[in-house]
Design an enzyme around this catalytic site. Structure first.
Site, PDB file in Angstrom:
ATOM      1  N   HIS A 162      -0.435   1.511  -9.899  1.00 33.99           N
ATOM      2  CA  HIS A 162      -1.272   0.621  -9.065  1.00 33.99           C
ATOM      3  C   HIS A 162      -1.963  -0.440  -9.943  1.00 33.99           C
ATOM      4  CE1 HIS A 162      -3.537   0.407  -5.001  1.00 33.99           C
ATOM      5  NE2 HIS A 162      -3.461  -0.793  -5.568  1.00 33.99           N
TER       6      HIS A 162
ATOM      7  N   ARG B 285       0.845  -1.198   0.000  1.00 38.75           N
ATOM      8  CA  ARG B 285       0.000   0.000   0.000  1.00 38.75           C
ATOM      9  C   ARG B 285       0.880   1.248   0.000  1.00 38.75           C
ATOM     10  NH1 ARG B 285      -3.904  -1.683  -2.052  1.00 38.75           N
ATOM     11  NH2 ARG B 285      -5.930  -2.067  -1.123  1.00 38.75           N
TER      12      ARG B 285
HETATM   13  N1  LIG Z   1      -0.743  -3.273  -5.804  1.00 36.31           N
HETATM   14  C1  LIG Z   1      -1.813  -4.026  -6.031  1.00 36.31           C
HETATM   15  O1  LIG Z   1      -2.338  -4.052  -7.141  1.00 36.31           O
HETATM   16  C2  LIG Z   1      -2.342  -4.900  -4.929  1.00 36.31           C
HETATM   17  C3  LIG Z   1      -3.271  -5.906  -5.230  1.00 36.31           C
HETATM   18  C4  LIG Z   1      -3.680  -6.782  -4.216  1.00 36.31           C
HETATM   19  C5  LIG Z   1      -3.200  -6.623  -2.917  1.00 36.31           C
HETATM   20  N2  LIG Z   1      -2.339  -5.604  -2.661  1.00 36.31           N
HETATM   21  C6  LIG Z   1      -1.814  -5.408  -1.305  1.00 36.31           C
HETATM   22  O2  LIG Z   1      -1.022  -6.519  -0.924  1.00 36.31           O
HETATM   23  C7  LIG Z   1      -0.941  -6.537   0.503  1.00 36.31           C
HETATM   24  C8  LIG Z   1      -1.078  -7.968   0.985  1.00 36.31           C
HETATM   25  O3  LIG Z   1      -2.395  -8.457   0.785  1.00 36.31           O
HETATM   26  P1  LIG Z   1      -2.849  -9.871   1.383  1.00 36.31           P
HETATM   27  O4  LIG Z   1      -4.237 -10.116   0.910  1.00 36.31           O
HETATM   28  O5  LIG Z   1      -1.801 -10.892   1.149  1.00 36.31           O
HETATM   29  O6  LIG Z   1      -2.850  -9.532   2.970  1.00 36.31           O
HETATM   30  P2  LIG Z   1      -3.119 -10.559   4.155  1.00 36.31           P
HETATM   31  O7  LIG Z   1      -3.700 -11.839   3.640  1.00 36.31           O
HETATM   32  O8  LIG Z   1      -3.877  -9.806   5.196  1.00 36.31           O
HETATM   33  O9  LIG Z   1      -1.663 -10.930   4.700  1.00 36.31           O
HETATM   34  C9  LIG Z   1      -0.906 -10.033   5.403  1.00 36.31           C
HETATM   35  C10 LIG Z   1       0.441 -10.645   5.747  1.00 36.31           C
HETATM   36  O10 LIG Z   1       1.239  -9.635   6.369  1.00 36.31           O
HETATM   37  C11 LIG Z   1       1.655 -10.093   7.660  1.00 36.31           C
HETATM   38  N3  LIG Z   1       1.682  -8.964   8.607  1.00 36.31           N
HETATM   39  C12 LIG Z   1       0.692  -8.091   8.912  1.00 36.31           C
HETATM   40  N4  LIG Z   1       1.092  -7.207   9.822  1.00 36.31           N
HETATM   41  C13 LIG Z   1       2.371  -7.535  10.118  1.00 36.31           C
HETATM   42  C14 LIG Z   1       3.319  -7.006  11.009  1.00 36.31           C
HETATM   43  N5  LIG Z   1       3.061  -5.955  11.791  1.00 36.31           N
HETATM   44  N6  LIG Z   1       4.530  -7.602  11.074  1.00 36.31           N
HETATM   45  C15 LIG Z   1       4.806  -8.689  10.305  1.00 36.31           C
HETATM   46  N7  LIG Z   1       3.946  -9.234   9.424  1.00 36.31           N
HETATM   47  C16 LIG Z   1       2.735  -8.668   9.341  1.00 36.31           C
HETATM   48  C17 LIG Z   1       0.622 -11.110   8.075  1.00 36.31           C
HETATM   49  O11 LIG Z   1       1.177 -11.957   9.058  1.00 36.31           O
HETATM   50  P3  LIG Z   1       0.353 -13.210   9.662  1.00 36.31           P
HETATM   51  O12 LIG Z   1       0.292 -14.220   8.534  1.00 36.31           O
HETATM   52  O13 LIG Z   1       1.166 -13.670  10.793  1.00 36.31           O
HETATM   53  O14 LIG Z   1      -1.005 -12.682  10.036  1.00 36.31           O
HETATM   54  C18 LIG Z   1       0.324 -11.798   6.742  1.00 36.31           C
HETATM   55  O15 LIG Z   1       1.285 -12.773   6.468  1.00 36.31           O
HETATM   56  C19 LIG Z   1      -2.022  -5.587   1.013  1.00 36.31           C
HETATM   57  O16 LIG Z   1      -1.438  -4.353   1.366  1.00 36.31           O
HETATM   58  C20 LIG Z   1      -2.889  -5.370  -0.221  1.00 36.31           C
HETATM   59  O17 LIG Z   1      -3.555  -4.145  -0.174  1.00 36.31           O
HETATM   60  C21 LIG Z   1      -1.894  -4.756  -3.629  1.00 36.31           C
END
Ligand SMILES: NC(=O)c1ccc[n+]([C@@H]2O[C@H](COP(=O)([O-])OP(=O)(O)OC[C@H]3O[C@@H](n4cnc5c(N)ncnc54)[C@H](OP(=O)(O)O)[C@@H]3O)[C@@H](O)[C@H]2O)c1
Length: 308
Positions: free
Chosen positions: A271, A223
């Site tokens: 993005h 993000r």
């Molecule tokens: N650029 C784009 O086009 C695009 C498209 C899709 C998604 N995204 C972005 O990609 C990111 C990931 O999405 P997602 O669906 O994979 O998220 P998610 O399923 O919520 O996974 C988040 C991961 O980050 C870890 N995490 C969260 N807070 C943390 C912290 N304080 N310290 C260490 N690790 C932490 C979590 O750990 P745990 O496993 O231990 O909970 C989990 O492994 C998001 O920001 C989303 O907005 C971007």
């Protein structure tokens, strides 16, 4: 009949509304600012107006339209309302393609070849096996874990960092502060796939960049607010960072004239890393509306205490 509010200050929700009706023609859809939305039981949101949920007395479910939920919950009073996000394996596949392009850009020295082209210089870079290239992924969630596994399958030496301890095939999994330090000190290409929370906001800053080995590269597709743009500019300008591929920015669209457009060795993308097809988004939201109506467990529910 469930009344659904479509709430966004920035996105035209009409195409999504049409697809939702395709999956359930009985839905009663009202888009903000049409006042009928106030009586809705479900709110479908992307950057909704501030304070809007407190004006909706019948609201039972808040649903995002993407993987990240930060834009839906930030600054909002949600009380005990369940909040759901979209999860889609196809989205992770798209992200793997994007990250792979970034990893290849640096691992196979396409950045160097591009620079050399501007001075008509013919110089073949050294060919290195993928196993010699250390990639670190911050975030091993719905998107990060498949990306980490995918890169590992292609032979890269992959480490990943998450909040809780994990086991992933072919990936060195780290967690906690010590785990982060270990990962940062050892990576050549750092990939950010964290959610935006109070803990991760502004994390891609001077202090973090200083822990990377000199000449490391960044691929950022989490993000925008993870990134401190001036700190990135500084490490790109002084060459401490070899280069970066950045898809998300604190201010989007990145305004014309912003210094990042012209930063050395930075590839800016708008993005575009990945996105669940609108039909998948519509289907998941309608499925959750049916689950809510039938008292069944919701899918993709976010833990509001963790913030993701
Ligand atoms: N650029 C784009 O086009 C695009 C498209 C899709 C998604 N995204 C972005 O990609 C990111 C990931 O999405 P997602 O669906 O994979 O998220 P998610 O399923 O919520 O996974 C988040 C991961 O980050 C870890 N995490 C969260 N807070 C943390 C912290 N304080 N310290 C260490 N690790 C932490 C979590 O750990 P745990 O496993 O231990 O909970 C989990 O492994 C998001 O920001 C989303 O907005 C971007």
């Amino acid at each position: 009949m469930t009344r659904v509010a479509l709430l966004s200050r920035t996105v035209d929700m009409a195409p999504l509304a049409r697809l939702m009706l395709k999956h359930d023609a009985s839905l009663d859809l009202h888009a903000w600012p049409d006042e009928q939305f106030l009586q809705a039981e479900v709110a479908v949101c992307w950057e909704p107006p501030q304070g809007i949920f407190t004006r909706m007395p019948r609201l039972q479910l808040v649903h995002g339209i993407a993987a990240g939920i930060d834009n839906v919950i930030e600054g909002q009073a949600l009380g005990d309302l369940p909040v759901c996000r979209v999860t889609d394996p196809g989205q992770a596949e798209g992200m793997l393609q994007y990250v792979l392009w970034g990893v290849l850009h640096f691992h196979r020295s396409f950045d160097e070849a591009q620079r050399n082209q501007t001075s008509e210089r013919w110089q073949r870079p050294r060919l290195r096996p993928a196993a010699d290239c250390r990639v670190g992924i911050l975030g091993l969630g719905e998107v990060g874990a498949p990306v980490a596994r995918g890169l590992a399958r292609m032979g890269y030496s992959v480490s990943g960092w998450s909040r809780s301890a994990k086991t992933l095939d072919g990936v060195r999994c780290l967690h906690g502060d010590a785990g982060l330090q270990t990962l940062l000190q050892s990576v050549e290409i750092l990939v950010c796939l964290l959610p935006l929370t109070e803990q991760t906001r502004g994390m891609l800053n001077a202090q973090l960049f200083a822990q990377l080995p000199p000449g490391a590269a960044l691929v950022h597709c989490g993000r925008g607010a993870h990134l401190v743009p001036d700190d990135l500019l500084a490490v790109l300008r002084d060459g401490r960072l070899r280069g970066a591929l950045v898809d998300v920015f604190p201010q989007e669209p990145l305004p014309p004239g912003h210094p990042l457009w012209a930063a050395p060795n930075l590839v800016v993308t708008p993005h575009m890393a990945t996105m669940a097809p609108f039909d998948v988004v519509a289907r998941q939201i309608v499925e959750n509306i049916h689950r809510l109506r039938d008292g069944r467990e919701l899918q993709g529910q976010v833990d509001l205490l963790r913030g993701y």
